[in-house]
Scaffold this motif. Structure first.
Motif, mmCIF file in Angstrom:
data_model
loop_
_atom_site.group_PDB
_atom_site.id
_atom_site.type_symbol
_atom_site.label_atom_id
_atom_site.label_comp_id
_atom_site.label_asym_id
_atom_site.label_seq_id
_atom_site.Cartn_x
_atom_site.Cartn_y
_atom_site.Cartn_z
ATOM 1 N N HIS A 114 0.845 -1.201 0.000
ATOM 2 C CA HIS A 114 0.000 0.000 0.000
ATOM 3 C C HIS A 114 0.872 1.239 0.000
ATOM 4 O O HIS A 114 1.788 1.350 0.819
ATOM 5 N N HIS A 116 0.704 4.571 1.192
ATOM 6 C CA HIS A 116 -0.144 5.295 2.157
ATOM 7 C C HIS A 116 -0.039 6.797 1.889
ATOM 8 O O HIS A 116 1.039 7.373 1.970
ATOM 9 N N TRP A 152 4.281 7.016 2.427
ATOM 10 C CA TRP A 152 5.150 5.860 2.715
ATOM 11 C C TRP A 152 4.492 4.623 2.152
ATOM 12 O O TRP A 152 3.282 4.584 1.992
ATOM 13 N N HIS A 154 4.102 0.508 2.544
ATOM 14 C CA HIS A 154 4.301 -0.514 3.577
ATOM 15 C C HIS A 154 3.420 -1.702 3.285
ATOM 16 O O HIS A 154 2.490 -1.625 2.485
ATOM 17 N N HIS A 156 0.565 -4.576 3.631
ATOM 18 C CA HIS A 156 -0.847 -4.502 4.050
ATOM 19 C C HIS A 156 -1.503 -5.871 3.954
ATOM 20 O O HIS A 156 -2.712 -5.980 3.743
ATOM 21 N N HIS A 418 -7.414 5.240 9.955
ATOM 22 C CA HIS A 418 -6.926 5.631 8.624
ATOM 23 C C HIS A 418 -7.992 5.324 7.577
ATOM 24 O O HIS A 418 -8.502 4.212 7.516
ATOM 25 N N HIS A 420 -8.556 5.179 3.580
ATOM 26 C CA HIS A 420 -7.843 5.153 2.301
ATOM 27 C C HIS A 420 -8.492 6.131 1.306
ATOM 28 O O HIS A 420 -9.610 6.598 1.518
ATOM 29 N N HIS A 469 -9.386 1.470 8.431
ATOM 30 C CA HIS A 469 -8.922 0.574 9.499
ATOM 31 C C HIS A 469 -8.164 1.334 10.572
ATOM 32 O O HIS A 469 -7.785 2.491 10.396
ATOM 33 N N HIS A 471 -4.765 1.915 12.537
ATOM 34 C CA HIS A 471 -3.354 1.762 12.184
ATOM 35 C C HIS A 471 -2.497 1.293 13.351
ATOM 36 O O HIS A 471 -1.271 1.274 13.259
HETATM 37 CU CU1 C2O Z 1 -0.789 2.813 6.226
HETATM 38 CU CU2 C2O Z 1 -4.286 0.960 5.177
HETATM 39 O O1 C2O Z 1 -2.471 1.790 5.680
#
Ligand code: C2O
Ligand code: CU
Length: 503
Positions: A114, A116, A152, A154, A156, A418, A420, A469, A471
């Motif tokens: 992902h 972010h 960033w 990362h 997922h 968070h 998206h 979700h 974090h």
């Molecule tokens: Cu940093 Cu759904 O993520």
């Protein structure tokens, strides 16, 4: 999950004395910048950078005597930084060459990546259940039309995001634009600081204890992968892009001199105005760009970036320190105005210009614990999977502006929520104005114990289904994640949906 009050300090490192790192012994380092392997043009003329990254096991030198096994983008920790200018698209090929099971923790590995902070299309957003097994690869396309910001990338992966990211699958991504270039320091004065906390087993490998999915509180603080490092600074203004990449811990950074820092950007880029604060609460996945003016300090002076104790964290001896800045007598680089300027007026982004209207739709969600899993609203990610990826928590129209309210009734826990795809504006925290440093475009918000947050956002520019979700990654994995759809009516099949599931 266990109540916070019953979590003890049992999760500290088990290193022998001489193996434990000592604060301020290592110099701060920066992750290497990833070079594209090819540059091309899209049919519409936009520039495209092609990158390739291989996920593989590696070792990192974090401790003075021992080495630590990691999972890394290109086998390194932290992963390579991607640095781009707004409007340049990116195609990132991620090859999963990891071992089939984790070398230390033993679980079967797959990944999903992902970016972010990016408004990516659904099939490139790192949807948790859109996994890339070991031996496979996936191309991720990033539009990069957004304003300058610190992003960033990362891992997922469904149900193992916490361990995958903790093991090293996390890296910075910086997007520049002319407004940001004119206002804020660049080059060596534009410094990424990725904070994280870890704990070690006696052999130097990472140890993992998330207190029955409640959270992991390591006793060693890393900045860009080094324990409590030191950075040499000139007597001028620096810009620090601070990312909290911890899987659970939040920080409350402050300077040992008591001087303020000047917050210039939040998750989604420049704030309307600079906000000067003596400390700020910094939850996992949040990005704050702060300006620090070292011009008033003496050569030889050490300024520490400390961590004030945070409610809802387990704190250890040295977790009240983050890193230090040593002021040098080097001649000051004064080649542009940013060396001595703390700009006050920054940028008015689209989301910060949104205003709620009388008929703006308000949706209310509870953040809670339900049958031993954490949830946002009614569904856990298991429920989403069981629905064939059809159920959604909300279904705003494309282009709709809405207010989403989150009420934390989970009993003694905080949750960095968070969303998206979108940037949002924090309208209120418990009916009052948000903290000054939160008054910029955000994509993660700290929802504290007993708090109610109101967020304002506009849904777009893509249709599709996107995750929302917590974090705190052990929460996300168990199972505090759900999804919303944008611009989809029941029965619509979204061809960009990685799971090809009609709502
Ligand atoms: Cu940093 Cu759904 O993520
Ligand atoms: Cu949570």
């Amino acid at each position: 999950a266990v109540p916070f009050s019953s979590i003890s300090a049992k999760s500290a490192s088990r290193l022998a004395d001489g193996d434990m790192p000592v604060p301020y012994r290592n110099l701060l380092t920066q992750a290497p910048v990833l070079e594209p392997y090819a540059v091309g043009r899209a049919p519409d003329g936009a520039k495209v950078h092609y990158y390739s990254v291989t996920q593989k096991a590696g070792t990192a030198k974090i401790l003075p005597r021992l080495s630590t096994q990691i999972l890394g983008y290109n086998g390194i920790f932290p992963g390579p930084t991607i640095d781009l200018v707004q409007g340049t698209r990116a195609v990132l090929k991620i090859r999963n060459q990891l071992p089939p099971t984790h070398p230390v923790f033993g679980y079967p590995i797959s990944t999903s990546t992902h970016l972010h902070g990016s408004a990516s299309l659904p099939q490139f957003d790192g949807y948790a259940s859109d996994v890339t097994p070991v031996g496979f690869a996936k191309n991720y396309e990033y539009p990069n039309f957004q304003a300058a910001r610190s992003l960033w990338y990362h891992d997922h992966n469904v149900h193992t995001t916490a361990k995958n990211a903790y093991s090293g699958l996390s890296a910075q991504f910086r997007l520049h634009d002319p407004t940001e270039r004119a206002l804020l320091p660049q080059g060596e004065f534009d410094v990424s600081l990725t904070l994280s906390d870890v704990m070690f087993a006696a052999d130097g490998n990472l140890a993992y204890d998330d207190n029955s999915f409640s959270g992991l509180w390591g006793d060693v603080i890393l900045v860009n992968g080094k324990p409590w490092p030191v950075m040499k600074v000139q007597r001028r203004v620096y810009r620090f892009r601070i990312l909290n990449a911890s899987i659970s811990r939040s920080f409350r950074p402050t300077l040992s001199t008591g001087e303020p820092v000047h917050v210039a950007a939040t998750d989604g880029g420049l704030m309307p105005r600079t906000q000067s604060v003596e400390s700020w609460r910094h939850a996992g996945a949040e990005r704050y760009e702060v300006l620090i003016d070292f011009s008033g300090y003496q050569p030889g002076q050490r300024i520490e970036l400390r961590n004030l104790s945070n409610k809802n964290n387990i704190d250890y001896d040295f977790t009240n320190r983050i890193m230090a800045f040593d002021v040098t007598d080097q001649p000051v680089d004064t080649s542009d105005h940013t060396w001595k300027t703390i700009p006050q007026t920054l940028a008015s982004s689209e989301v910060m210009n949104l205003r709620p209207a009388r008929d703006t739709r308000v949706r209310k969600f509870q953040v809670k614990r339900d049958n031993d899993v954490w949830v946002i609203g009614e569904d856990s990610w298991e429920d989403i999977i069981a629905s064939g990826f059809r159920r959604v928590i909300a279904d705003p129209d494309l282009g709709a502006t809405e207010i989403w309210e989150f009420e934390n009734s989970s009993g003694g826990w905080f949750h960095p929520i968070h969303i998206h795809l979108v940037d949002f504006q924090i309208l209120s925290r418990n009916g009052r104005a948000p903290f000054s440093y939160e008054q910029g475009p955000k994509d993660v918000v700290y929802v504290g114990e007993g708090e109610t947050l109101r967020l304002l956002m506009k849904f777009g520019p893509h249709r599709g289904k996107y995750m929302i979700h917590c974090h705190n990654l052990p929460h996300e994995d168990h199972d505090m994640m759900t999804q919303f759809s944008v611009g989809l009516k029941p029965g619509d099949v979204d061809l960009n949906d990685p799971m090809k599931a009609a709502p």
